[in-house]
Motif scaffolding. Structure first.
Motif, mmCIF file in Angstrom:
data_model
loop_
_atom_site.group_PDB
_atom_site.id
_atom_site.type_symbol
_atom_site.label_atom_id
_atom_site.label_comp_id
_atom_site.label_asym_id
_atom_site.label_seq_id
_atom_site.Cartn_x
_atom_site.Cartn_y
_atom_site.Cartn_z
ATOM 1 N N GLN A 41 0.806 -1.211 0.000
ATOM 2 C CA GLN A 41 0.000 0.000 0.000
ATOM 3 C C GLN A 41 0.848 1.273 0.000
ATOM 4 O O GLN A 41 0.328 2.368 0.067
ATOM 5 N N HIS A 42 2.134 1.112 -0.106
ATOM 6 C CA HIS A 42 3.050 2.264 -0.127
ATOM 7 C C HIS A 42 3.174 2.773 -1.560
ATOM 8 O O HIS A 42 3.194 2.007 -2.504
ATOM 9 N N TYR A 43 3.235 4.070 -1.697
ATOM 10 C CA TYR A 43 3.531 4.689 -2.992
ATOM 11 C C TYR A 43 4.524 5.821 -2.767
ATOM 12 O O TYR A 43 4.599 6.392 -1.695
ATOM 13 N N TYR A 106 0.746 4.863 -7.327
ATOM 14 C CA TYR A 106 -0.449 5.174 -6.552
ATOM 15 C C TYR A 106 -1.583 4.209 -6.904
ATOM 16 O O TYR A 106 -2.285 3.720 -6.014
ATOM 17 N N ALA A 109 -1.025 0.907 -5.284
ATOM 18 C CA ALA A 109 -1.362 0.969 -3.861
ATOM 19 C C ALA A 109 -2.866 0.940 -3.672
ATOM 20 O O ALA A 109 -3.365 0.324 -2.726
ATOM 21 N N LEU A 114 -5.544 0.488 -0.448
ATOM 22 C CA LEU A 114 -5.197 1.738 0.232
ATOM 23 C C LEU A 114 -6.436 2.555 0.595
ATOM 24 O O LEU A 114 -6.425 3.281 1.569
#
Length: 124
Positions: A41-43, A106, A109, A114
């Protein structure tokens, strides 16, 4: 006749070019480093702030070209003018691919859960 001046000018020109390219690589690595994560879930960061930092490199090359021109060190002046033009092209050309990488990160994610907004990626 002084034979050391042309050799010194070439050495300075090469050293400045290497330093400028190294600065761009370090800026790129610091931006790319924001994308390295094990969290799905990191961008990463937008490229805009990093491109602003990178814009100082061709500006410095142009300043070096002017100073070398004033000091009549032709090899350095010409090489720095060429570097300034080339680096401007690199920095200006990097914005669109950088934005695509950011938006792709994004979206990845978002697909990982997210909980994304509908308006597109937020400004960070």
């Amino acid at each position: 006749m002084n034979t050391e001046s042309p050799r010194t000018g070439k050495g300075v020109a090469v050293a400045l070019a290497v330093i400028e390219l190294a600065a761009l690589v370090l800026i790129w690595l610091s931006w790319a480093g924001t994308y390295w994560s094990w969290d799905p879930q990191h961008y990463g960061d937008r490229p805009g702030p990093y491109l602003k930092w990178a814009a100082f490199v061709p500006a410095a090359a142009l300043a070096f070209a002017v100073v070398a021109g004033i000091r009549r060190v032709r090899v350095v002046a010409v090489s720095q003018a060429v570097m300034a033009l080339a680096l401007c092209g690199i920095v200006l050309g990097a914005k669109a691919p950088g934005e695509r990488v950011y938006e792709s990160s994004y979206q990845s994610a978002c697909h990982a859960g997210l909980g994304c907004e509908t308006g597109g990626p937020p400004a960070r």
